[in-house]
Scaffold this motif. Structure first.
Motif, PDB file in Angstrom:
ATOM      1  N   GLN A  31       0.510 -24.872 -15.911  1.00 37.75           N
ATOM      2  CA  GLN A  31      -0.022 -25.969 -14.567  1.00 37.75           C
ATOM      3  C   GLN A  31       0.391 -27.394 -14.278  1.00 37.75           C
ATOM      4  OE1 GLN A  31      -3.450 -24.552 -15.668  1.00 37.75           O
ATOM      5  NE2 GLN A  31      -3.422 -22.584 -14.709  1.00 37.75           N
ATOM      6  N   GLN A  32       0.553 -27.662 -15.520  1.00 37.47           N
ATOM      7  CA  GLN A  32       0.863 -29.214 -15.158  1.00 37.47           C
ATOM      8  C   GLN A  32       2.113 -29.650 -16.505  1.00 37.47           C
ATOM      9  OE1 GLN A  32       1.293 -30.638 -11.834  1.00 37.47           O
ATOM     10  NE2 GLN A  32       1.423 -32.347 -12.512  1.00 37.47           N
ATOM     11  N   PRO A  33       2.964 -30.228 -16.693  1.00 34.73           N
ATOM     12  CA  PRO A  33       3.382 -30.213 -15.781  1.00 34.73           C
ATOM     13  C   PRO A  33       4.428 -29.301 -15.502  1.00 34.73           C
ATOM     14  CG  PRO A  33       5.214 -31.014 -17.459  1.00 34.73           C
ATOM     15  CD  PRO A  33       3.239 -30.692 -17.348  1.00 34.73           C
ATOM     16  N   SER A  34       4.497 -30.004 -13.161  1.00 34.26           N
ATOM     17  CA  SER A  34       5.311 -28.289 -12.801  1.00 34.26           C
ATOM     18  C   SER A  34       6.726 -28.654 -12.694  1.00 34.26           C
ATOM     19  CB  SER A  34       4.608 -28.179 -11.760  1.00 34.26           C
ATOM     20  OG  SER A  34       4.514 -29.342 -10.568  1.00 34.26           O
ATOM     21  N   THR A  37       8.251 -31.800 -11.479  1.00 29.73           N
ATOM     22  CA  THR A  37       7.084 -33.055 -11.540  1.00 29.73           C
ATOM     23  C   THR A  37       8.349 -34.102 -12.202  1.00 29.73           C
ATOM     24  OG1 THR A  37       5.762 -31.754 -11.939  1.00 29.73           O
ATOM     25  CG2 THR A  37       5.214 -33.970 -12.878  1.00 29.73           C
ATOM     26  N   ASN A  45       0.457 -39.595 -17.567  1.00 30.52           N
ATOM     27  CA  ASN A  45       0.787 -38.304 -17.652  1.00 30.52           C
ATOM     28  C   ASN A  45      -0.348 -37.416 -17.656  1.00 30.52           C
ATOM     29  OD1 ASN A  45       3.614 -39.561 -16.383  1.00 30.52           O
ATOM     30  ND2 ASN A  45       3.568 -39.874 -18.167  1.00 30.52           N
ATOM     31  N   GLN A  48      -1.838 -29.949 -17.963  1.00 28.04           N
ATOM     32  CA  GLN A  48      -2.997 -28.452 -17.459  1.00 28.04           C
ATOM     33  C   GLN A  48      -2.002 -27.295 -17.627  1.00 28.04           C
ATOM     34  OE1 GLN A  48      -4.529 -29.828 -13.216  1.00 28.04           O
ATOM     35  NE2 GLN A  48      -6.409 -30.067 -14.664  1.00 28.04           N
ATOM     36  N   SER A  85      -6.934 -29.427 -20.463  1.00 23.89           N
ATOM     37  CA  SER A  85      -6.040 -30.672 -20.139  1.00 23.89           C
ATOM     38  C   SER A  85      -6.147 -31.935 -20.864  1.00 23.89           C
ATOM     39  CB  SER A  85      -6.785 -30.363 -18.942  1.00 23.89           C
ATOM     40  OG  SER A  85      -8.431 -31.156 -19.449  1.00 23.89           O
ATOM     41  N   SER A 115       6.221 -25.235 -20.512  1.00 28.71           N
ATOM     42  CA  SER A 115       6.155 -25.761 -19.466  1.00 28.71           C
ATOM     43  C   SER A 115       7.481 -25.707 -18.368  1.00 28.71           C
ATOM     44  CB  SER A 115       5.624 -27.620 -19.481  1.00 28.71           C
ATOM     45  OG  SER A 115       7.115 -28.163 -19.523  1.00 28.71           O
ATOM     46  N   SER A 127       2.201 -38.598 -11.132  1.00 30.57           N
ATOM     47  CA  SER A 127       0.398 -38.313 -11.097  1.00 30.57           C
ATOM     48  C   SER A 127      -0.720 -38.966 -11.804  1.00 30.57           C
ATOM     49  CB  SER A 127       0.420 -36.688 -11.762  1.00 30.57           C
ATOM     50  OG  SER A 127       1.080 -36.014 -10.716  1.00 30.57           O
TER      51      SER A 127
END
Length: 193
Positions: A31-34, A37, A45, A48, A85, A115, A127
């Protein structure tokens, strides 16, 4: 279909019993980094992911790569997949917009997920890091001869020990084991008769 009829049924049964535990779909989504990003040098940084329940994946290795440059940045080894995470503190990474993360088992070469493409810059609009998540620090350009920046302690490999207790995941192993033994015994009796 005709080709399969030439293979002895005992061999087919043995192969199916052997490979049946491998016939499940894995689910690993980053989900992150999307997409889009922007990570910032000199800051932590967030990363997730969500993974499938009961897939047996208890840890993963994380590597960072660029599309236009050969080489990898080995971020972390044996990262626990639960809670899903981690923070990556980056320093002195070349600024570019073609980075992505690889989630894999580098020992056997199994890829769990990747990702979306993201960028690294010197500006500070990143973020905020994830509270209570471990932080790994990496620096420098991709280098395939480096070692992992951090190695977490090894976890149990998620393989259930065969036994009579209803341990999570043990029942399919027991059924495959006894099914294979039964097929072997029946095949041996068929040959003798």
């Amino acid at each position: 279909m005709y080709a399969l009829s030439l293979v002895p049924t005992s061999l087919l049964s043995l192969l199916l019993a052997w490979f049946m535990p491998l016939a499940h779909a894995n689910y690993f989504v980053v989900q992150q980094p999307s997409q889009g990003t922007q990570w910032t040098n000199g800051q932590a940084n967030p990363v997730q992911w969500t993974k499938g329940v009961g897939d047996g994946v208890v840890m993963t290795d994380i590597e960072m790569s660029r599309i236009s440059v050969d080489g990898l940045i080995f971020v972390a080894q044996n990262v626990p997949t639960s809670p899903g995470s981690i923070n990556i503190f980056i320093q002195d990474l070349p600024e570019a917009d073609d980075y992505y993360l690889l989630f894999l088992n580098s020992t056997v070469g199994v890829m769990y997920g990747t990702s979306p493409r993201f960028s690294v810059s010197g500006s500070s609009n990143a973020s905020s890091p994830i509270a209570n998540a471990p932080t790994v620090s990496v620096s420098g350009a991709p280098n395939p001869t480096d070692v992992f920046a951090t190695t977490f302690p090894a976890l149990a490999n998620g393989v259930a020990v065969p036994g009579w207790k209803a341990v999570e995941g043990a029942m399919p192993q027991l059924l495959a084991l006894f099914g294979t033994m039964a097929v072997c015994l029946l095949s041996g009796a068929w040959i003798v008769l």
